[in-house]
Scaffold this motif. Sequence first.
Motif, PDB file in Angstrom:
ATOM      1  N   ARG A 127       0.827  -1.216   0.000  1.00 42.10           N
ATOM      2  CA  ARG A 127       0.000   0.000   0.000  1.00 42.10           C
ATOM      3  C   ARG A 127       0.857   1.261   0.000  1.00 42.10           C
ATOM      4  O   ARG A 127       0.472   2.274  -0.572  1.00 42.10           O
ATOM      5  N   PHE A 128       2.051   1.184   0.641  1.00 42.77           N
ATOM      6  CA  PHE A 128       2.932   2.350   0.649  1.00 42.77           C
ATOM      7  C   PHE A 128       3.536   2.580  -0.737  1.00 42.77           C
ATOM      8  O   PHE A 128       3.846   3.722  -1.107  1.00 42.77           O
ATOM      9  N   VAL A 129       3.720   1.498  -1.486  1.00 41.77           N
ATOM     10  CA  VAL A 129       4.165   1.640  -2.875  1.00 41.77           C
ATOM     11  C   VAL A 129       3.059   2.302  -3.692  1.00 41.77           C
ATOM     12  O   VAL A 129       3.298   3.229  -4.473  1.00 41.77           O
ATOM     13  N   ALA A 130       1.821   1.843  -3.492  1.00 41.84           N
ATOM     14  CA  ALA A 130       0.680   2.401  -4.231  1.00 41.84           C
ATOM     15  C   ALA A 130       0.489   3.878  -3.929  1.00 41.84           C
ATOM     16  O   ALA A 130       0.100   4.660  -4.809  1.00 41.84           O
ATOM     17  N   TRP A 131       0.771   4.284  -2.703  1.00 43.05           N
ATOM     18  CA  TRP A 131       0.569   5.679  -2.299  1.00 43.05           C
ATOM     19  C   TRP A 131       1.764   6.572  -2.609  1.00 43.05           C
ATOM     20  O   TRP A 131       1.731   7.771  -2.348  1.00 43.05           O
ATOM     21  N   GLY A 132       2.856   5.986  -3.128  1.00 42.80           N
ATOM     22  CA  GLY A 132       4.022   6.783  -3.480  1.00 42.80           C
ATOM     23  C   GLY A 132       4.968   7.063  -2.331  1.00 42.80           C
ATOM     24  O   GLY A 132       5.876   7.881  -2.453  1.00 42.80           O
ATOM     25  N   ASP A 133       4.794   6.361  -1.199  1.00 41.51           N
ATOM     26  CA  ASP A 133       5.662   6.590  -0.035  1.00 41.51           C
ATOM     27  C   ASP A 133       6.951   5.770  -0.107  1.00 41.51           C
ATOM     28  O   ASP A 133       7.965   6.154   0.495  1.00 41.51           O
ATOM     29  N   LEU A 134       6.917   4.624  -0.796  1.00 40.91           N
ATOM     30  CA  LEU A 134       8.089   3.766  -0.930  1.00 40.91           C
ATOM     31  C   LEU A 134       8.196   3.297  -2.378  1.00 40.91           C
ATOM     32  O   LEU A 134       7.186   2.909  -2.974  1.00 40.91           O
ATOM     33  N   PRO A 135       9.401   3.300  -2.969  1.00 35.80           N
ATOM     34  CA  PRO A 135       9.559   2.733  -4.307  1.00 35.80           C
ATOM     35  C   PRO A 135       9.437   1.206  -4.253  1.00 35.80           C
ATOM     36  O   PRO A 135       9.911   0.568  -3.310  1.00 35.80           O
ATOM     37  N   ARG A 136       8.810   0.631  -5.259  1.00 37.48           N
ATOM     38  CA  ARG A 136       8.648  -0.824  -5.287  1.00 37.48           C
ATOM     39  C   ARG A 136      10.000  -1.529  -5.245  1.00 37.48           C
ATOM     40  O   ARG A 136      10.154  -2.561  -4.572  1.00 37.48           O
ATOM     41  N   HIS A 137      10.983  -0.974  -5.951  1.00 43.70           N
ATOM     42  CA  HIS A 137      12.313  -1.579  -5.992  1.00 43.70           C
ATOM     43  C   HIS A 137      12.901  -1.712  -4.587  1.00 43.70           C
ATOM     44  O   HIS A 137      13.490  -2.740  -4.244  1.00 43.70           O
ATOM     45  N   VAL A 138      12.736  -0.684  -3.766  1.00 44.26           N
ATOM     46  CA  VAL A 138      13.284  -0.700  -2.408  1.00 44.26           C
ATOM     47  C   VAL A 138      12.591  -1.770  -1.567  1.00 44.26           C
ATOM     48  O   VAL A 138      13.232  -2.523  -0.828  1.00 44.26           O
ATOM     49  N   VAL A 139      11.262  -1.852  -1.679  1.00 40.40           N
ATOM     50  CA  VAL A 139      10.506  -2.851  -0.904  1.00 40.40           C
ATOM     51  C   VAL A 139      10.889  -4.264  -1.342  1.00 40.40           C
ATOM     52  O   VAL A 139      11.151  -5.136  -0.508  1.00 40.40           O
ATOM     53  N   GLU A 140      10.932  -4.495  -2.656  1.00 41.06           N
ATOM     54  CA  GLU A 140      11.278  -5.822  -3.155  1.00 41.06           C
ATOM     55  C   GLU A 140      12.668  -6.239  -2.703  1.00 41.06           C
ATOM     56  O   GLU A 140      12.882  -7.374  -2.267  1.00 41.06           O
ATOM     57  N   GLN A 141      13.613  -5.320  -2.794  1.00 41.16           N
ATOM     58  CA  GLN A 141      14.993  -5.646  -2.433  1.00 41.16           C
ATOM     59  C   GLN A 141      15.120  -5.950  -0.948  1.00 41.16           C
ATOM     60  O   GLN A 141      15.766  -6.926  -0.552  1.00 41.16           O
ATOM     61  N   ALA A 142      14.484  -5.130  -0.107  1.00 41.84           N
ATOM     62  CA  ALA A 142      14.566  -5.335   1.339  1.00 41.84           C
ATOM     63  C   ALA A 142      13.925  -6.656   1.753  1.00 41.84           C
ATOM     64  O   ALA A 142      14.479  -7.414   2.556  1.00 41.84           O
ATOM     65  N   LEU A 143      12.744  -6.966   1.202  1.00 39.06           N
ATOM     66  CA  LEU A 143      12.064  -8.202   1.567  1.00 39.06           C
ATOM     67  C   LEU A 143      12.750  -9.427   0.963  1.00 39.06           C
ATOM     68  O   LEU A 143      12.754 -10.507   1.562  1.00 39.06           O
ATOM     69  N   GLN A 144      13.326  -9.270  -0.224  1.00 41.93           N
ATOM     70  CA  GLN A 144      14.087 -10.372  -0.827  1.00 41.93           C
ATOM     71  C   GLN A 144      15.244 -10.750   0.079  1.00 41.93           C
ATOM     72  O   GLN A 144      15.472 -11.935   0.363  1.00 41.93           O
ATOM     73  N   GLU A 145      15.997  -9.760   0.551  1.00 42.89           N
ATOM     74  CA  GLU A 145      17.127 -10.026   1.434  1.00 42.89           C
ATOM     75  C   GLU A 145      16.671 -10.632   2.752  1.00 42.89           C
ATOM     76  O   GLU A 145      17.288 -11.558   3.275  1.00 42.89           O
TER      77      GLU A 145
END
Length: 301
Positions: free
Chosen positions: A249-267
């Motif tokens: 939802r934070f990606v959808a609202w423009g608060d977090l870039p999808r790339h950052v979320v994907e990378q953090a959760l992948q790690e």
Amino acid sequence: MTHDPRSALLRAALDAVERGWHVFPLRPGTKRPALHGEAACPRTGPCVDGHLKWEQRATTDPDRIRAAWSRAPFNIGIATGPSELLVVDLDVPKDKSSSDAPCGATTFQALCERAGHAIPTTYRTRTASGGTHLYFTAPSGVRLTNTAGTIAPLVDTRAWGGYVVGAGSSTPTGQYEALCAPVAASLPSWLQTILKPTPRAPQAPSVAVATQSRRYADVALDNETANVARAVEGEREAKLFRAARALGRFVAWGDLPRHVVEQALQEAGETAGLTASECRSTLRSALTWSITHNQTRGYAA
């Protein structure tokens, strides 16, 4: 003569700095930052006034680069935003069994042809997986962010909030090598038009509300990744799935870039013991669902 990987990586890092690019160390042999997280921040040195993330700590100071690379053969991270770069990442299909799946280079070439332009000549590197990074100088006065597959399949971009692995680095899958064109060309105007952020709706929240939301998003990202990383066998995929749904939802609202979320959760997922492919499949489906169903800003249940 014995090859000294630390010296070679230091030279490559200094070469990037000479180009005016902001550099920070990645863990040896990986694509992950070698800097402490907020939870382990000592609040000393660069962080004396508060924790600084990798994008803020990336530097063009040769002395800081020499000091860092004297400690270990770090890979090279280039913070694209501070470096005023827009890097197009042309990836290769992850499913090696499908030989007819087009790669990012093929889909990008088709995009250029539809726009009536040749593939731009610019500084480029071959990635460890066999893909290509095209480096462009970002336009002044326009704050571009990361994209993931929005231009074309297997074509991502890195700008503010993102970074790329620099030439000279290596991972178990291969080397990052500079290919041609020593100078990064200006971002073509037709490509900028595709990447330019869509204007926000008139009902956009006030600056104070938006700032508060971004802070909440950062805290949520730290909490969710820590929760996934600590997950034990039997609950890892479920926790990763719930974290992706929560952060989407934070990606959808423009608060977090999808790339950052994907990378953090992948790690975090890999830290917990999941394979890279297990993480990717869970993340992409959960994030896509959450982004699709959270286009209107609301409150967490």
